[in-house]
Design a protein around this motif. Structure first.
Motif, PDB file in Angstrom:
ATOM      1  N   ALA A  12       0.826  -1.208   0.000  1.00 36.33           N
ATOM      2  CA  ALA A  12       0.000   0.000   0.000  1.00 36.33           C
ATOM      3  C   ALA A  12       0.860   1.257   0.000  1.00 36.33           C
ATOM      4  N   ALA A  13       2.005   1.172   0.661  1.00 39.96           N
ATOM      5  CA  ALA A  13       2.891   2.332   0.731  1.00 39.96           C
ATOM      6  C   ALA A  13       3.509   2.664  -0.617  1.00 39.96           C
ATOM      7  N   VAL A  30      -7.030  -3.004  -3.509  1.00 38.48           N
ATOM      8  CA  VAL A  30      -8.257  -2.285  -3.862  1.00 38.48           C
ATOM      9  C   VAL A  30      -9.368  -2.598  -2.861  1.00 38.48           C
ATOM     10  N   LYS A  31      -9.505  -3.858  -2.488  1.00 35.31           N
ATOM     11  CA  LYS A  31     -10.534  -4.234  -1.526  1.00 35.31           C
ATOM     12  C   LYS A  31     -10.290  -3.562  -0.172  1.00 35.31           C
ATOM     13  N   SER A  32      -9.036  -3.514   0.249  1.00 38.40           N
ATOM     14  CA  SER A  32      -8.726  -2.927   1.552  1.00 38.40           C
ATOM     15  C   SER A  32      -8.927  -1.418   1.569  1.00 38.40           C
ATOM     16  N   ASN A  33      -8.845  -0.784   0.395  1.00 40.06           N
ATOM     17  CA  ASN A  33      -9.018   0.670   0.302  1.00 40.06           C
ATOM     18  C   ASN A  33     -10.453   1.082  -0.003  1.00 40.06           C
ATOM     19  N   ALA A  34     -11.340   0.106  -0.196  1.00 45.91           N
ATOM     20  CA  ALA A  34     -12.752   0.414  -0.480  1.00 45.91           C
ATOM     21  C   ALA A  34     -13.487   0.560   0.848  1.00 45.91           C
ATOM     22  N   THR A  35     -13.445   1.756   1.404  1.00 47.39           N
ATOM     23  CA  THR A  35     -13.984   1.989   2.752  1.00 47.39           C
ATOM     24  C   THR A  35     -15.265   2.825   2.766  1.00 47.39           C
ATOM     25  N   ALA A  36     -15.846   3.075   1.602  1.00 48.81           N
ATOM     26  CA  ALA A  36     -17.089   3.849   1.552  1.00 48.81           C
ATOM     27  C   ALA A  36     -18.226   3.076   2.211  1.00 48.81           C
ATOM     28  N   LYS A  37     -19.300   3.770   2.523  1.00 48.43           N
ATOM     29  CA  LYS A  37     -20.435   3.145   3.192  1.00 48.43           C
ATOM     30  C   LYS A  37     -21.275   2.300   2.239  1.00 48.43           C
ATOM     31  N   PHE A  38     -21.030   2.436   0.932  1.00 50.28           N
ATOM     32  CA  PHE A  38     -21.737   1.606  -0.043  1.00 50.28           C
ATOM     33  C   PHE A  38     -20.761   0.596  -0.640  1.00 50.28           C
ATOM     34  N   SER A 215      -9.068  -0.024  -9.594  1.00 44.82           N
ATOM     35  CA  SER A 215      -9.470   0.891  -8.524  1.00 44.82           C
ATOM     36  C   SER A 215     -10.887   0.562  -8.092  1.00 44.82           C
ATOM     37  N   SER A 216     -11.277   1.109  -6.957  1.00 39.15           N
ATOM     38  CA  SER A 216     -12.673   1.060  -6.545  1.00 39.15           C
ATOM     39  C   SER A 216     -13.251   2.451  -6.771  1.00 39.15           C
ATOM     40  N   THR A 217     -14.556   2.582  -6.637  1.00 38.43           N
ATOM     41  CA  THR A 217     -15.230   3.843  -6.946  1.00 38.43           C
ATOM     42  C   THR A 217     -14.591   5.032  -6.240  1.00 38.43           C
ATOM     43  N   MET A 218     -14.287   4.881  -4.979  1.00 40.19           N
ATOM     44  CA  MET A 218     -13.759   5.987  -4.190  1.00 40.19           C
ATOM     45  C   MET A 218     -12.286   5.815  -3.816  1.00 40.19           C
ATOM     46  N   GLY A 219     -11.689   4.714  -4.202  1.00 41.15           N
ATOM     47  CA  GLY A 219     -10.321   4.419  -3.785  1.00 41.15           C
ATOM     48  C   GLY A 219      -9.277   4.813  -4.825  1.00 41.15           C
ATOM     49  N   PRO A 220      -8.002   4.789  -4.438  1.00 37.88           N
ATOM     50  CA  PRO A 220      -6.921   5.134  -5.352  1.00 37.88           C
ATOM     51  C   PRO A 220      -6.699   4.042  -6.396  1.00 37.88           C
ATOM     52  N   GLY A 221      -6.141   4.429  -7.531  1.00 38.72           N
ATOM     53  CA  GLY A 221      -5.824   3.459  -8.564  1.00 38.72           C
ATOM     54  C   GLY A 221      -4.557   2.695  -8.222  1.00 38.72           C
ATOM     55  N   VAL A 222      -4.551   1.417  -8.563  1.00 35.61           N
ATOM     56  CA  VAL A 222      -3.391   0.565  -8.332  1.00 35.61           C
ATOM     57  C   VAL A 222      -2.893   0.076  -9.692  1.00 35.61           C
ATOM     58  N   LYS A 223      -1.649   0.397 -10.003  1.00 39.26           N
ATOM     59  CA  LYS A 223      -1.096  -0.022 -11.289  1.00 39.26           C
ATOM     60  C   LYS A 223      -0.836  -1.531 -11.280  1.00 39.26           C
ATOM     61  N   LEU A 224      -1.087  -2.153 -12.417  1.00 43.14           N
ATOM     62  CA  LEU A 224      -0.993  -3.614 -12.538  1.00 43.14           C
ATOM     63  C   LEU A 224       0.192  -4.043 -13.384  1.00 43.14           C
ATOM     64  N   GLU A 225       0.773  -5.181 -13.024  1.00 40.31           N
ATOM     65  CA  GLU A 225       1.761  -5.822 -13.878  1.00 40.31           C
ATOM     66  C   GLU A 225       0.994  -6.502 -15.011  1.00 40.31           C
ATOM     67  N   VAL A 226       1.167  -6.014 -16.214  1.00 39.92           N
ATOM     68  CA  VAL A 226       0.386  -6.525 -17.342  1.00 39.92           C
ATOM     69  C   VAL A 226       0.505  -8.039 -17.528  1.00 39.92           C
ATOM     70  N   PRO A 227       1.705  -8.651 -17.422  1.00 40.69           N
ATOM     71  CA  PRO A 227       1.783 -10.098 -17.609  1.00 40.69           C
ATOM     72  C   PRO A 227       0.913 -10.892 -16.643  1.00 40.69           C
TER      73      PRO A 227
END
Length: 231
Positions: A12-13, A30-38, A215-227
């Motif tokens: 996360a850092a 992404v799941k851990s950063n999805a903290t919205a009420k919905f 990303s999640s609706t309200m969370g930050p984007g996480v870059k992915l390793e394409v392979p």
């Protein structure tokens, strides 16, 4: 579990520093950063090596995600007679012909996916200026202009996702909800990427799948390793 938590905190850092993450790790972040009420939607964005201004570089299609999208999809169907009855029996939310066209023309669009039988397209075609900008215009290439309305309705309500590359070469889609089990999100992402790869246009040159983020609706984007998205 302690080791997993420590690894996720370390990962996360690195999000803001732009490090790329393997798919499984990215999903956990992404799941851990999805903290919205919905229940937030998990969204995948892919950067493709195409220029959609050229007809031979357009990427468009549809894919049914193995674990659905978690979203309730309202389906509108333009049909008459037996096909209209078939659509209602299959669970369509709105069914009609001229009466439905009048509602759409008046801005009463009470559906998220639009399906039409082939004989209805002269009528539906007049609604292009209303349905087109909303991405709702039925298209035979997407299976939404079809005599098999039951099958099309079931696909729409069962997790089918439509995609179309944007001007900048980006294609994105919701691939589930943050409440989904991690393995379900991984499977959905891979199914979507597989569909994008199968839709690779003849005019694409060089690297096709260039970059990706989750990303999640309200969370930050996480870059992915394409392979990690393939296979």
């Amino acid at each position: 579990m302690a080791k997993t938590g420590k690894r996720l905190r370390a990962a996360a850092a690195t999000i803001e520093r732009g490090r790329q993450h393997p798919l499984g790790e990215a999903v956990a972040l992404v799941k851990s950063n999805a903290t919205a009420k919905f229940d937030e939607t998990v969204e995948l964005a892919l950067g493709l090596g195409v220029d959609p201004r050229h007809a031979d570089q357009m990427v468009r299609g549809a894919v049914t995600l193995p674990h659905g999208t978690g979203k309730t999809v309202r389906v509108g169907v333009f049909a008459r007679g037996e096909k209209a009855d078939e659509a209602k029996a299959a669970g369509a939310d709105v069914v009609g012909a001229e009466d439905l066209a009048e509602k759409v023309q008046a801005g009463q669009i009470e559906f998220d996916r639009c399906i039409a039988t082939p004989d209805m397209m002269p009528l539906v075609g007049r609604l292009g200026k209303v349905l087109g900008p909303r991405g709702l215009m039925p298209n035979p290439k997407l299976g939404t202009v079809t005599p098999n309305v039951k099958e099309a309705i079931e696909a729409a309500k069962g997790g089918q996702v439509q995609f179309r590359v944007e001007k900048a070469g980006i294609v994105h889609a919701g691939v589930g909800k943050a409440s989904f089990p991690a393995d379900h999100l991984v499977a959905n992402v891979k199914a979507f990427v597989d569909a994008i790869n199968k839709a690779k246009p003849s005019g694409a040159k060089g690297t096709y799948l260039k970059r990706a983020s989750l990303s999640s609706t309200m969370g930050p984007g996480v870059k992915l390793e394409v392979p990690s998205l393939v296979g």
